[in-house]
Each structure stands twice: as structure tokens, then as C-alpha cells.
Design a protein around this motif. Structure first.
Motif, PDB file in Angstrom:
ATOM      1  N   GLU A 296      47.194  39.270  46.281  1.00 43.27           N
ATOM      2  CA  GLU A 296      46.403  39.932  45.249  1.00 43.27           C
ATOM      3  C   GLU A 296      45.253  39.003  44.843  1.00 43.27           C
ATOM      4  N   TYR A 297      44.036  39.527  44.797  1.00 43.15           N
ATOM      5  CA  TYR A 297      42.901  38.698  44.389  1.00 43.15           C
ATOM      6  C   TYR A 297      42.908  38.469  42.884  1.00 43.15           C
ATOM      7  N   ASN A 298      42.593  37.232  42.501  1.00 42.75           N
ATOM      8  CA  ASN A 298      42.524  36.856  41.088  1.00 42.75           C
ATOM      9  C   ASN A 298      41.079  36.508  40.736  1.00 42.75           C
ATOM     10  N   PRO A 299      40.440  37.269  39.885  1.00 39.74           N
ATOM     11  CA  PRO A 299      39.023  37.050  39.584  1.00 39.74           C
ATOM     12  C   PRO A 299      38.755  35.660  39.007  1.00 39.74           C
ATOM     13  N   ILE A 300      37.585  35.131  39.356  1.00 44.30           N
ATOM     14  CA  ILE A 300      37.120  33.854  38.793  1.00 44.30           C
ATOM     15  C   ILE A 300      35.697  34.048  38.280  1.00 44.30           C
ATOM     16  N   ASP A 301      35.251  33.144  37.421  1.00 42.53           N
ATOM     17  CA  ASP A 301      33.949  33.303  36.759  1.00 42.53           C
ATOM     18  C   ASP A 301      32.766  33.286  37.729  1.00 42.53           C
TER      19      ASP A 301
END
Length: 347
Positions: A296-301
């Protein structure tokens, strides 16, 4: 490389410690006492070695340094995950994570302070690489996370994954030396089969792992099944294309017979189509891989990637399963404290 004014005492073997104590007129058994303080119940300063005289502790501090890693800050996720920020003796910060499940307690450890690979989806990739972690600093990470596991969950670690900050195969000697100590009866005594080293793909060093007959598992962070897409998100693919990695993984397996896992993060409208899945099946069949981890992709800034819709994920997984891929969907843990895959950045 860590620069010290005095020799790091943990560079000495038990035999070398015995020789040192003989030269200062101390009994041989003192070496074993100190060795246990250094590795079995690690301390951060000589004064904590309470079964030694004050005079002897003073002599040790005059002769040697003890650059132990210290716990700086720990965050607790709602799902039970713990993320810790550790501080090195020269003031750098590095993160490690304790991931508990019903069956396992896994330490996700870092191998470098920052990273030089600049993967577009990874928060660490947007940091500069300050230096490699020394072997004993990596060992300290595991010891400190193990203490957390015992304190919070009443049980020791069951697994270790080198999936934290940095590229383990670009810190090859220290990572292997740390694993040697982690698996040693004089260290933590953990089975190498419970350790997985994850690489973004350094073909030459994957082959070296085979030549060195390592006993731990290997995971390849793939994330795209063709060179054009992989190059777009992972610049290391320029010098380590998919063919060279396939050849290196086959060589590694031929030499060791150890488990190989592919890691594949799904990004919305980038690598989540059925055509991407078809290419992935084709690649999977070229390597004796045990498992395909869909992550699962985890968003980053710093990145604009998004997570695919659940329907898309389900279709992608179903296609792989129909084509006899041993696939598992890995749900992220610790997202609320930026402890999930790709989120480590000393925030």
C-alpha cells in the motif's frame, strides 16, 4: 564514517579484551564481564558497568570510546506500531520501527543516515546521506527496539527487516558485520532466517551476497516491471537495470538457496494497470522468488503519487493470483506517526 578520538571498545574481540586486561594487571574474567556489558546488556557509558571498580571504569574511559546509539524520542501509533528516533554520538538522527502483529514482532532498522538513491516515492530519498551507520550502531538499533518489544508487549523480537533509512548494500560491510553479531550466541542469537535485507537493486552487491554465502533472506524493491517506468521513479535503475538484477538474483539463489521476495508499491495510474500486472508476472517467472509483496502506498510531502482505488488493487491482486504468483497484500502500519513504508525522514 564515524570519527572518534579514542578507539571504539566494541571493535575489540573477547580475546583482544583479555589481552588488554592482562597488560594493565587485571584478571582475565574482567574481559568477559565487559564483553557482556557491551553486547548482551549494552550500556551507553562505562560508568554503568556496575560490577567493575570505579578505578577500572575510569581506566576504560581513558583508553576507549563507547559510541552507543541512544533513544531520543519514541512515538506510539494507534495500531500499536512504535517509531523511535535514535541519536548517534556525533549528533545525527536515524529512525527505526517496531511493528507488532499477533504472531510477530518485527524491527525495521536503518543502515544509513539519510540516503543517496533519491527514489521519488520515499521520504528518506529526499534527504542527503550524511554517513553510513557503523556495525555496532545498527546492532544498537536492534537491541533498543527489542527492549521496547519486551517492555510494551512482553515478548522479544521475532524478525528483523533492513527496510528503514538508507540502502543496506551500499553499507555492505557494516550491515553484514551487524548481522553476524545479531545472530551470534555472543550477541542476540537470532536465526539469520528471520532477517531480511531489502535493496533498491545493486546488482554487483547482490552477487557479492551470493559469493559470501549469506544465510538471511533478500528482498528487491522493484516497484515497476519495465525499465522505463522504474527509471522514472528509481534513478538507480540507470546503472542497475532489470535484466542485470534478474541475473544477479538468479546468481544469489544459485549460491545460497535463500528466499527472495519482490516488493512492489502500487501507485495510482502509474503501475497499477492489468498490463503492469502482466509484465510483473512475466518478470516473476524469471526469478525463483518465494513471494510478491504488493504494498500500500503511503503519501509523503514531497511526492504527488497517490494510492489506487480498492477496486484497482483487488483486480491487480486477482490477476497475479490467477497467474499463480504467490502474492500478498501488505497493509501499512504506523501511518499516523509517519512510520510506514517510505515515510521515515526524522519528522
Amino acid at each position: 564514517m564515524l570519527k572518534l578520538d579514542k578507539k571504539n571498545i566494541r571493535e575489540l574481540s573477547l580475546e583482544e579484551l583479555e589481552t588488554f586486561f592482562a597488560t594493565i594487571g587485571e584478571k582475565k574474567f574482567r574481559a568477559r564481564q565487559v564483553y557482556e556489558w557491551l553486547w548482551l546488556k549494552p550500556v551507553v557509558q562505562f560508568d554503568e558497568m556496575t560490577n567493575l571498580s570505579k578505578d577500572l571504569r575510569q581506566k576504560l574511559s581513558e583508553q576507549f570510546s563507547l559510541p552507543a546509539l541512544r533513544e531520543d524520542l519514541t512515538q506510539h501509533s494507534m495500531d500499536g506500531t512504535l517509531k523511535s528516533r535514535f541519536k548517534t554520538v556525533d549528533g545525527h538522527l536515524v529512525e527505526g520501527v517496531l511493528i507488532p502483529t499477533d504472531e510477530r514482532r518485527t524491527a525495521c532498522v536503518s543502515s544509513q543516515i539519510g540516503c543517496s538513491l533519491s527514489c521519488k516515492f520515499c521520504a528518506t530519498g529526499y534527504m542527503d546521506r550524511k554517513r553510513n551507520l557503523e556495525f555496532d550502531e545498527i546492532y544498537d538499533e536492534v537491541v533498543l527496539i527489542n527492549r521496547q518489544s519486551e517492555a510494551v508487549y512482553g515478548k522479544k523480537l521475532t524478525n528483523i527487516v533492513f527496510m528503514g533509512m538508507g540502502e543496506p548494500l551500499l553499507n555492505y560491510k557494516n550491515v553484514l558485520r551487524a548481522i553476524e553479531k545479531i545472530t551470534s550466541p555472543d550477541g542476540l542469537g537470532m536465526s539469520p532466517r528471520r532477517i531480511t535485507v531489502s535493496t533498491a537493486g545493486v546488482a554487483k552487491m547482490i552477487r557479492q551476497l551470493g559469493d559470501d554465502q549469506v544465510r538471511f533472506k533478500l528482498a528487491l524493491s522493484l516497484h515497476a516491471a519495465n525499465d522505463a517506468k522504474r527509471h522514472e521513479i528509481m534513478p538507480i535503475n540507470d546503472s542497475n537495470d532489470i535484466k542485470s538484477l534478474v541475473d544477479a538474483l538468479n546468481y544469489f539463489y544459485q549460491k545460497t538457496g535463500n528466499e527472495i521476495t519482490f516488493e512492489y508499491i502500487l501507485f495510482k495510474d502509474f503501475n497499477d494497470s492489468l498490463k503492469d500486472a502482466e509484465e510483473l508476472v512475466h518478470l516473476y517467472r524469471k526469478v525463483p522468488a518465494d513471494l510478491m509483496n504488493i504494498i500500500e502506498y503511503n503519501p509523503i510531502d514531497n511526492a504527488d503519487f497517490q494510492k489506487p482505488d480498492e477496486d484497482k488493487v483487488t483486480q491487480f491482486m486477482a490477476f497475479l493470483e490467477r497467474n499463480r504468483v504467490n502474492v500478498r497484500l501488505r497493509r501499512s502500519r504506523g501511518k499516523d506517526i509517519d512510520a510506514a513504508c517510505g515515510q521515515l525522514a526524522n519528522k
